[in-house]
Design a protein around this motif. Structure first.
Motif, PDB file in Angstrom:
ATOM      1  N   LYS A  58    -113.553 -56.609  86.520  1.00 62.89           N
ATOM      2  CA  LYS A  58    -114.874 -56.542  87.142  1.00 62.89           C
ATOM      3  C   LYS A  58    -115.969 -56.462  86.085  1.00 62.89           C
ATOM      4  O   LYS A  58    -117.085 -56.958  86.288  1.00 62.89           O
ATOM      5  CB  LYS A  58    -114.962 -55.324  88.062  1.00 62.89           C
ATOM      6  CG  LYS A  58    -114.087 -55.413  89.297  1.00 62.89           C
ATOM      7  CD  LYS A  58    -114.194 -54.137  90.124  1.00 62.89           C
ATOM      8  CE  LYS A  58    -113.270 -54.161  91.322  1.00 62.89           C
ATOM      9  NZ  LYS A  58    -113.332 -52.887  92.099  1.00 62.89           N
ATOM     10  N   GLU A  59    -115.663 -55.839  84.951  1.00 62.52           N
ATOM     11  CA  GLU A  59    -116.646 -55.681  83.878  1.00 62.52           C
ATOM     12  C   GLU A  59    -116.745 -56.919  82.989  1.00 62.52           C
ATOM     13  O   GLU A  59    -117.482 -56.923  82.008  1.00 62.52           O
ATOM     14  CB  GLU A  59    -116.291 -54.460  83.035  1.00 62.52           C
ATOM     15  CG  GLU A  59    -116.430 -53.139  83.788  1.00 62.52           C
ATOM     16  CD  GLU A  59    -115.895 -51.961  82.991  1.00 62.52           C
ATOM     17  OE1 GLU A  59    -115.325 -52.184  81.904  1.00 62.52           O
ATOM     18  OE2 GLU A  59    -116.053 -50.819  83.468  1.00 62.52           O
ATOM     19  N   GLY A  60    -115.986 -57.962  83.304  1.00 61.52           N
ATOM     20  CA  GLY A  60    -116.078 -59.215  82.562  1.00 61.52           C
ATOM     21  C   GLY A  60    -115.368 -59.207  81.228  1.00 61.52           C
ATOM     22  O   GLY A  60    -115.770 -59.939  80.308  1.00 61.52           O
ATOM     23  N   ARG A  61    -114.300 -58.425  81.108  1.00 60.40           N
ATOM     24  CA  ARG A  61    -113.618 -58.282  79.819  1.00 60.40           C
ATOM     25  C   ARG A  61    -112.387 -59.169  79.685  1.00 60.40           C
ATOM     26  O   ARG A  61    -111.615 -59.048  78.725  1.00 60.40           O
ATOM     27  CB  ARG A  61    -113.246 -56.812  79.619  1.00 60.40           C
ATOM     28  CG  ARG A  61    -114.464 -55.926  79.397  1.00 60.40           C
ATOM     29  CD  ARG A  61    -114.277 -54.489  79.829  1.00 60.40           C
ATOM     30  NE  ARG A  61    -113.156 -53.846  79.182  1.00 60.40           N
ATOM     31  CZ  ARG A  61    -112.712 -52.629  79.497  1.00 60.40           C
ATOM     32  NH1 ARG A  61    -113.324 -51.949  80.467  1.00 60.40           N
ATOM     33  NH2 ARG A  61    -111.694 -52.103  78.870  1.00 60.40           N
ATOM     34  N   ALA A  62    -112.186 -60.075  80.619  1.00 60.79           N
ATOM     35  CA  ALA A  62    -111.057 -61.007  80.534  1.00 60.79           C
ATOM     36  C   ALA A  62    -111.321 -62.053  79.450  1.00 60.79           C
ATOM     37  O   ALA A  62    -112.473 -62.324  79.091  1.00 60.79           O
ATOM     38  CB  ALA A  62    -110.853 -61.695  81.878  1.00 60.79           C
ATOM     39  N   PRO A  63    -110.261 -62.658  78.907  1.00 58.96           N
ATOM     40  CA  PRO A  63    -110.472 -63.701  77.896  1.00 58.96           C
ATOM     41  C   PRO A  63    -111.178 -64.918  78.490  1.00 58.96           C
ATOM     42  O   PRO A  63    -111.098 -65.180  79.691  1.00 58.96           O
ATOM     43  CB  PRO A  63    -109.045 -64.053  77.440  1.00 58.96           C
ATOM     44  CG  PRO A  63    -108.167 -63.638  78.571  1.00 58.96           C
ATOM     45  CD  PRO A  63    -108.831 -62.424  79.165  1.00 58.96           C
ATOM     46  N   GLN A  64    -111.857 -65.648  77.648  1.00 56.59           N
ATOM     47  CA  GLN A  64    -112.522 -66.872  78.066  1.00 56.59           C
ATOM     48  C   GLN A  64    -111.502 -67.997  78.247  1.00 56.59           C
ATOM     49  O   GLN A  64    -110.460 -68.021  77.594  1.00 56.59           O
ATOM     50  CB  GLN A  64    -113.567 -67.292  77.032  1.00 56.59           C
ATOM     51  CG  GLN A  64    -114.693 -66.287  76.859  1.00 56.59           C
ATOM     52  CD  GLN A  64    -115.518 -66.123  78.116  1.00 56.59           C
ATOM     53  OE1 GLN A  64    -116.006 -67.090  78.682  1.00 56.59           O
ATOM     54  NE2 GLN A  64    -115.673 -64.879  78.569  1.00 56.59           N
TER      55      GLN A  64
END
Length: 353
Positions: A58-64
């Protein structure tokens, strides 16, 4: 391979302690322990909903996820790797294209209606892959052997050479593959391609297998080494642990990776699992943590490694960006340069040092 290395390989191959009398398999080392099943059930029902992985997504910390670099793929380095998410890899070595553990489905599950779902998309489809010469599988868990993806691979490459550990012939035949070789630990297979002869070595790993309720440890699991005609070498850890935390007071470590390094090292490029370990008291017998992944990197004598088995599915309880952070800290702590063991964007390509 030198004569002494071949003698070592034969010595290790003669040890069949991973075979059980009933035809199933086991991890033969004290570094493997497995907590009672009730502990896994309790974790699923009491802790899974509060998994830090969900919050980190949810915080956008997944890899691109990036588009494949088809220019690099069309003109590859002597040995290079494109990360396709989780443990799926396109490896290019000495002119050959090798596909490892491809999983492009939305869920890694018996059903596409339920089970772990991707939080990062696949960077391509099977149709968008380059020509594949060899398909290599490490074991039969759903996040490594995906029925739908393999059906698509077979439809596009019906005559492809497939390599897998012992016991996987029936499922691969049912998918339509006809050129299948299954192997025991330390078996070597020569594959002759138009660009030259390649050696594929099925090597040990500390893990387990099952696709249902009644086939636990009925098929083997493995890591792999690929040696090209120029003697360049690539290592894939598959799914592996290094040293269980549960009921392992003496902190036994899996000896297989030192053995692999002694026989086949140094590796020009490796892909080593760094994720899906939390809580380590439960999963430490099956999955290496980032610090242990660095030990595997050292044991197999890898000149450069890429961290895989993270960034795609929430399988265990760690933040999605925790594995690469811990990896970087451990590499510095052990005195390694940061470019010696890296993580990539999904879809990104890198080459050996």
């Amino acid at each position: 391979m030198t004569q002494s290395n071949e003698q070592l390989r034969q010595q290790y191959a003669a040890d069949k302690s991973h075979h059980l009398p009933n035809g199933r398999f086991q991890n033969p080392w004290p570094s493997f322990t497995n907590p009672p099943f009730t502990k896994f059930v309790k974790h699923m029902f009491t802790e899974y909903s509060s998994n830090p992985g969900w919050e980190s997504i949810k915080e956008g910390r997944a890899p691109q996820v990036v588009s494949l670099d088809y220019n690099r793929i069309a003109a590859p380095a002597d040995v290079q790797l494109t990360w396709l998410g989780h443990a799926s890899l396109l490896v290019q070595i000495d002119g050959a294209n090798v596909l490892f553990d491809p999983v492009f489905s939305m869920r890694c599950s018996p059903s596409q209606w339920i089970g772990p779902k991707r939080y990062t998309r696949a960077p391509c489809t099977v149709a968008e892959l380059p020509h594949i010469d060899v398909l290599v599988l490490s074991h039969n868990h759903y996040d490594h052997l995906d029925w739908n993806t393999l059906k698509q691979v077979h439809a596009r490459f019906p005559d492809i050479k497939v390599l897998a550990p012992l016991g996987n012939q029936p499922i691969l035949s049912s998918l339509g593959f006809t050129d299948v070789t299954v192997a025991d630990w330390w078996d070597e297979m020569r594959v002759d391609l138009p660009v030259g002869g390649f050696t594929f070595a099925c090597t040990p790993a500390q893990h387990m297998t099952a696709r249902g309720l009644f086939d636990r440890m009925a098929t083997l699991w493995s890591s792999w080494v690929v040696i090209g005609p120029s003697s360049r070498r690539f290592f894939f850890s598959g799914d592996t642990a290094y040293s269980a935390l549960y009921n392992n007071k003496d902190k036994h470590e899996c000896p297989a990776f030192t053995q692999i390094g002694n026989v086949y090292g140094p590796m020009d490029l490796s892909a080593i699992a760094i994720g899906a370990y939390g809580p380590e008291s439960l999963f430490g017998g099956m999955h290496a943590n980032p610090e242990q992944a660095v030990r595997i990197h050292e044991d197999v004598k890898s000149r450069k490694s890429v961290g895989v088995h993270w960034g795609t599915f929430v399988l265990t309880s760690e933040a999605v960006d925790e594995p690469p952070k811990r990896l970087a800290v451990e590499m510095a702590a052990r005195g390694h340069p940061s470019n010696e063991f890296v993580v990539l964007d999904i879809g990104q390509t890198t080459q050996g040092l």
